[in-house]
Motif scaffolding. Structure first.
Motif, PDB file in Angstrom:
ATOM      1  N   GLY A 178       0.784  -1.228   0.000  1.00 16.25           N
ATOM      2  CA  GLY A 178       0.000   0.000   0.000  1.00 16.25           C
ATOM      3  C   GLY A 178       0.811   1.271   0.000  1.00 16.25           C
ATOM      4  O   GLY A 178       0.266   2.359   0.213  1.00 16.25           O
ATOM      5  N   ASN A 234      -0.867  -4.307   7.121  1.00 17.65           N
ATOM      6  CA  ASN A 234      -1.901  -3.852   6.183  1.00 17.65           C
ATOM      7  C   ASN A 234      -2.352  -2.423   6.480  1.00 17.65           C
ATOM      8  O   ASN A 234      -3.385  -1.980   5.976  1.00 17.65           O
ATOM      9  CB  ASN A 234      -3.111  -4.782   6.244  1.00 17.65           C
ATOM     10  CG  ASN A 234      -2.819  -6.147   5.645  1.00 17.65           C
ATOM     11  OD1 ASN A 234      -2.103  -6.260   4.651  1.00 17.65           O
ATOM     12  ND2 ASN A 234      -3.346  -7.190   6.262  1.00 17.65           N
ATOM     13  N   ILE A 279      -2.696  -0.193   3.396  1.00 16.44           N
ATOM     14  CA  ILE A 279      -3.758  -0.713   2.534  1.00 16.44           C
ATOM     15  C   ILE A 279      -5.123  -0.364   3.113  1.00 16.44           C
ATOM     16  O   ILE A 279      -6.014   0.119   2.395  1.00 16.44           O
ATOM     17  CB  ILE A 279      -3.612  -2.243   2.377  1.00 16.44           C
ATOM     18  CG1 ILE A 279      -2.342  -2.574   1.591  1.00 16.44           C
ATOM     19  CG2 ILE A 279      -4.841  -2.836   1.681  1.00 16.44           C
ATOM     20  CD1 ILE A 279      -2.020  -4.052   1.543  1.00 16.44           C
TER      21      ILE A 279
END
Length: 422
Positions: A151, A408, A411
């Motif tokens: 990301g 994450n 993201i």
């Protein structure tokens, strides 16, 4: 002033208990004006306090007005911002800049919220040399591939950290003029931008650093800061070819003039010289940044800034860098500063800056720091507080490697703010 507001609040709370808190009115809602009397006052602060205590409930336009950071909730951060406004510490609310999402204005005219990492360097001063370029570029592409899967959408990358190998100079000492760039240097920078763009990553090019003034270098070209002739030679012969090639490239996020200049600004001017080399008057550093910024604007469409060492120098304690023509501001945040300068508890609007502000370097492991927060939690907090971007230190700096701590987080944040994380 604080005492006065406290006394007024006590009286106002008594009055408000008899007034319904679902004040609303037709027309445009003014942030902070909860009671719709066309001014922000202690009455508004008291209404928010009642809501937070649960003694009354704000609804409709009153709720919208109370949500001064425009994050969809009325919370303690809104109460703190209204109080700062009444105390004169801020002149506008952070929600005022969030009508189309927080972020810097990129060259397409839309908001861009840079989320990513610092790449710093692998080959200090030799990053885009033609020597071993094939193997170096293979490594770069592999790293960008991995970044993209995590990301990362912005990449801060140093070009001439100490002005040594690149660019080329007429001599080794002060007074020498810049005569050009090493062979294929610009081509390799463009090749890098092309590949980054293909992976939806934009590069934030950092031109130089306070390291240019270090005494332990075999070369000395820090007089680009206080010698206009030397600076002009650098701009014309090193920067211009780069800007002409990359000034409208979709893979460039922006231009960072100098990394952490406060470490080489004189103590008398509220800098903190690191003692490792020469330091300069604030006036000289300001002129260097302003001149370079104006030059970049001649050739590049992307926004221009520089990386301040801490929000301390960007309005939190000192205001050193206003009126330089910058398109956004950038400061760095490590845990030593958290007790004093913490963006999760300090609205960006309190800095009274005239442009958006990003965090251009952030400690790699926020969870194990005094914050005790994941990067997603920090991102959520600073977004609510009106900050416009977030880049970790660093993808490739040994003990300070951020890769294990991203998870994450980028993201998930990007998914929630896809209008500006792009």
């Amino acid at each position: 002033m604080k005492k006065c507001i406290g006394l007024v609040l006590s009286a106002v709370l008594i009055i408000l208990t008899a007034i319904p808190s679902s004040v609303s009115a037709a027309g445009t809602v003014k942030l902070g004006d909860v009671d719709n009397d066309n001014q922000v006052s202690a009455l508004d602060l008291a209404a928010v306090k009642q809501h937070l205590l649960g003694t009354s409930v704000l609804t409709g336009n009153a709720y919208i007005a109370a949500d001064v950071n425009a994050n969809g909730e009325v919370e303690a951060l809104d109460f703190a911002e209204i109080k700062q406004y009444l105390l004169g510490k801020i002149t506008r609310f952070s929600g005022e800049q969030q009508q189309t999402g927080i972020g810097i204005t990129w060259m397409d005219g839309k908001k861009l919220y840079p989320v990513g990492v610092n790449y710093a360097w692998y080959n200090w001063s030799y990053e885009f040399s033609d020597n071993n370029w094939a193997s170096n570029f293979a490594r770069i592409k592999s790293d960008i591939d991995t970044m993209s899967t995590k990301g990362v959408r912005a990449l801060r990358w140093w070009v001439f950290p100490d002005l040594a190998y690149g660019p080329i100079w007429s001599g080794a000492n002060e007074g020498s003029l810049c005569t050009g760039l090493p062979d294929k240097w610009v081509d390799h920078m463009k090749e890098t931008c092309d590949y980054a763009l293909s992976k939806n990553v934009k590069i934030y090019w950092t031109i130089t650093s306070f390291d240019c003034a270090r005494n332990d270098d075999s070369v000395d070209h820090d007089d680009i800061i206080d010698n206009p002739v030397v600076l002009q030679s650098f701009l014309d012969n090193a920067m211009k070819p780069i800007l002409q090639k990359l000034g409208d490239h979709q893979g460039v996020m922006g231009w960072d003039i100098i990394n952490e200049p406060e470490w080489i600004v004189n103590k008398a001017d509220n800098g903190e010289p690191n003692g490792k080399g020469e330091s300069f008057p604030l006036s000289a550093m300001r002129n260097y940044i302003k001149t370079t910024c104006a030059y970049i604007h001649q050739y590049a469409k992307q926004p221009v800034s520089f990386g301040s060492a801490n929000m301390k120098w960007l309005g939190a304690q000192y205001d050193l860098w206003d009126d330089l023509g910058l398109d956004f501001y950038d400061f760095h945040w490590y845990d030593w500063a958290t007790p004093y300068f913490n963006p999760t508890t300090t609205p960006a609007s309190s800095l009274n800056l005239d442009k958006p502000v990003i965090i251009g370097e952030m400690m790699p492991d926020a969870k194990s720091s005094s914050l005790g927060m994941t990067h997603k939690q920090v991102l959520d907090a600073i977004y609510k507080n009106g900050y416009a971007g977030y880049l970790l230190w660093s993808w490739n700096d040994g003990a300070y490697d951020c890769k294990p701590y991203i998870g994450n987080d980028f993201i998930d944040f990007g998914r929630e703010h896809s209008d500006v994380v792009r």
